[in-house]
Enzyme design. Structure first.
Site, mmCIF file in Angstrom:
data_model
loop_
_atom_site.group_PDB
_atom_site.id
_atom_site.type_symbol
_atom_site.label_atom_id
_atom_site.label_comp_id
_atom_site.label_asym_id
_atom_site.label_seq_id
_atom_site.Cartn_x
_atom_site.Cartn_y
_atom_site.Cartn_z
ATOM 1 N N HIS A 133 0.868 -1.173 0.000
ATOM 2 C CA HIS A 133 0.000 0.000 0.000
ATOM 3 C C HIS A 133 0.912 1.233 0.000
ATOM 4 C CE1 HIS A 133 -2.741 2.994 1.800
ATOM 5 N NE2 HIS A 133 -3.730 2.223 1.423
ATOM 6 N N ASP A 210 3.266 -4.371 8.169
ATOM 7 C CA ASP A 210 2.065 -3.569 7.981
ATOM 8 C C ASP A 210 0.888 -4.517 8.213
ATOM 9 O OD1 ASP A 210 -0.216 -2.430 6.997
ATOM 10 O OD2 ASP A 210 0.698 -1.627 5.179
ATOM 11 N N GLN A 213 -4.268 -4.993 7.153
ATOM 12 C CA GLN A 213 -5.260 -5.967 6.674
ATOM 13 C C GLN A 213 -5.203 -7.287 7.438
ATOM 14 O OE1 GLN A 213 -7.634 -5.157 4.734
ATOM 15 N NE2 GLN A 213 -6.865 -3.280 3.812
ATOM 16 N N LYS A 236 -10.248 -0.452 10.628
ATOM 17 C CA LYS A 236 -10.419 -1.662 9.810
ATOM 18 C C LYS A 236 -10.758 -2.868 10.676
ATOM 19 C CE LYS A 236 -7.024 -0.160 6.343
ATOM 20 N NZ LYS A 236 -7.801 0.360 5.219
ATOM 21 N N CYS A 374 -4.781 2.326 -3.658
ATOM 22 C CA CYS A 374 -3.555 2.898 -3.073
ATOM 23 C C CYS A 374 -2.368 1.965 -3.273
ATOM 24 C CB CYS A 374 -3.736 3.218 -1.584
ATOM 25 S SG CYS A 374 -5.001 4.438 -1.296
HETATM 26 N N1 7TS Z 1 -1.613 -0.734 4.674
HETATM 27 C C1 7TS Z 1 -2.502 -1.522 4.058
HETATM 28 C C2 7TS Z 1 -2.127 -2.903 3.656
HETATM 29 C C3 7TS Z 1 -3.783 -1.014 3.819
HETATM 30 O O1 7TS Z 1 -4.683 -1.790 3.215
HETATM 31 C C4 7TS Z 1 -4.098 0.301 4.225
HETATM 32 C C5 7TS Z 1 -5.437 0.925 3.940
HETATM 33 C C6 7TS Z 1 -3.124 1.044 4.881
HETATM 34 C C7 7TS Z 1 -1.885 0.501 5.083
HETATM 35 C C8 7TS Z 1 -3.377 2.444 5.374
HETATM 36 O O2 7TS Z 1 -4.221 2.438 6.454
HETATM 37 P P1 7TS Z 1 -4.736 3.823 7.103
HETATM 38 O O3 7TS Z 1 -5.767 3.387 8.076
HETATM 39 O O4 7TS Z 1 -3.562 4.463 7.728
HETATM 40 O O5 7TS Z 1 -5.284 4.619 5.972
HETATM 41 N N2 7TS Z 1 -6.100 0.349 2.856
HETATM 42 C C9 7TS Z 1 -7.185 0.823 2.228
HETATM 43 C C10 7TS Z 1 -7.782 0.147 1.186
HETATM 44 O O6 7TS Z 1 -7.396 -0.931 0.755
HETATM 45 N N3 7TS Z 1 -8.833 0.853 0.745
HETATM 46 O O7 7TS Z 1 -8.932 1.975 1.482
HETATM 47 C C11 7TS Z 1 -7.902 1.959 2.408
#
Ligand code: 7TS
Length: 417
Positions: A133, A210, A213, A236, A374
């Protein structure tokens, strides 16, 4: 060919027991019941998480760690209880190793700045993967530009898994960090983290995971994983937005520079210098997202009550069921087919643009994500502009998948000239 061999009802798990806790799942969208398949972007929130936020503001709102009064005490205790819940949820040795952030993105930026700027220098190498990501890519690009380090990438294979032969070749004595996603938000691949950590440890290289997910969907034990850093987001995993977590091994916390300066993170301040508060407060400058942290604690209570093992197993059943049904659709291409995978399915349907498809599905009440997710480097390598992505959580049902596949069939009819 219809897939008769896939069991439609899970013997172990009934999502309907939980759906009633999620008020938003009763939403009617364009006259149709909502089917929420955008859980990789953010999950919905159960009533007890929503009520926790209200309870906080109605019954204990005060700033933490500073007020010597009833409400200040109450808020501080609840905030620190939430930190303990997070620590227990990922089996961290101590709650002191849990730092609250705004989310995964801020957690990774914290490591890149507070650890990276101190321990990574000219010509050092950072290994990432091609399936990250942007939030596990851009912070390292910024660091590399600043200190003159180099980024190396573990490629992904056509089925969306990591190429270990290539990994072996890029590992070398200049590698200072391996930072990778535990579960891909595009392919759904669950990367073999234990194998990667073992290879890294043999060479004394720290590993950042990371977990954006993975933590919401898989049991997580940082001691068993033996990772150095783990970043994840509350929103999430049933929690509110604006709250996330960075776990790190204690010696990393002890060796890191402060990330941001301000209140809370200091011990003594003079006009020209300051000393730092103890860990974890040294890394939590300013008033934190108190309600968010406490509500994340409520989300963890909810997940723990169900049991993460059960959630993983049920989502695997759902995903296998969906993959089998989707495979029958004319013109479908599914991206990612790794042996170990979670409930994230990216696909394209013939020449239909993902934005058109997701608009069509929205008209039928189905929420999916369309775009590059992303992860533009993945799209570039696959030579596509975008995909449509369905992503599940434990409150999704086999019936919703049936309806989704029916609507995809309608879409094929609709978009075929
Ligand atoms: N890493 C992964 C693997 C992700 O899927 C996401 C967000 C992030 C980092 C960033 O997370 P945040 O909470 O700091 O924004 N992924 C997604 C997605 O797949 N669709 O919208 C956000």
């Amino acid at each position: 060919m219809e897939t008769m061999n896939v069991q439609k009802k899970s013997l172990e798990f009934d999502p309907n027991l939980y759906r009633q806790d999620f008020p938003i799942l009763n939403t009617i969208v364009h006259g149709k019941p909502l089917v929420y398949f955008d859980n990789a972007a953010t999950t919905q929130k159960p009533r007890m998480v929503i009520e926790q936020i209200v309870d906080y503001y109605q019954g204990m709102n005060a700033n933490v760690h500073r007020a010597i009064h009833y409400l200040g005490e109450k808020a501080t205790v609840a905030f620190e209880e939430a930190r303990k819940k997070v620590a227990k949820f990922i089996n961290a040795p101590s709650a002191r190793q849990i730092v609250f952030t705004r989310g995964t993105t801020e957690a990774i930026n914290l490591v890149a700045t507070a650890w990276g700027e101190k321990f990574i220098g000219q010509d050092d190498e950072i290994i990432l993967t091609e399936m990250e990501h942007h939030s596990n890519l851009i912070p390292w690009q910024l660091l590399a530009q600043k200190v003159g380090a180099k980024l190396r990438f573990i490629p992904f294979t056509p089925n969306g898994a990591l190429d270990f032969e290539a990994f072996e070749k890029i590992l070398n004595n200049k590698t200072r960090l391996i930072s990778l996603t535990y579960m891909s938000n595009v392919f759904g691949t669950i990367n073999p983290i234990k194998r990667i950590v073992r290879m890294a440890k043999d060479r004394g290289i720290p590993v950042l995971l990371d977990g954006a997910q993975s933590v919401p969907h898989l049991p997580t034990d940082v001691q068993q994983l033996d990772c150095d850093f783990l970043a994840f987001s509350g929103h999430k995993m049933l929690g509110p937005t604006g709250i996330g977590v960075l776990y790190a091994k204690m010696h990393h916390w002890e060796n890191m520079n402060p990330y941001q300066g301000g209140g809370e993170m200091i011990q003594s301040v003079w006009l020209d210098r300051a000393t730092w508060n103890e860990i974890p407060y040294k890394f939590e400058a300013g008033t934190p997202n108190i309600a968010g942290a406490i509500a994340l604690g409520a989300a963890i209570d909810y997940l723990s009550k169900i049991g993460m093992e059960k959630i993983t197993l049920f989502e695997q059943e759902l995903t296998t069921y969906a993959l089998n049904k989707l495979a029958d659709l004319k013109g479908i291409v599914i991206y990612g087919n790794a042996a170990e995978r979670g409930g994230v399915i990216s696909f394209n349907l013939g020449d239909v643009h993902p934005h058109d498809l997701s608009h069509f599905l929205d008209q039928q009440g189905i929420a999916v994500r369309a775009g590059h997710h992303c992860a533009q480097p993945i799209m570039r390598k696959l030579d596509i502009a975008a995909t449509t992505r369905a992503s599940f959580y434990f409150y999704n049902t086999f019936e919703e998948i049936d309806y989704f596949v029916e609507q995809l069939k309608e879409a094929i009819e609709f978009f075929t000239p």
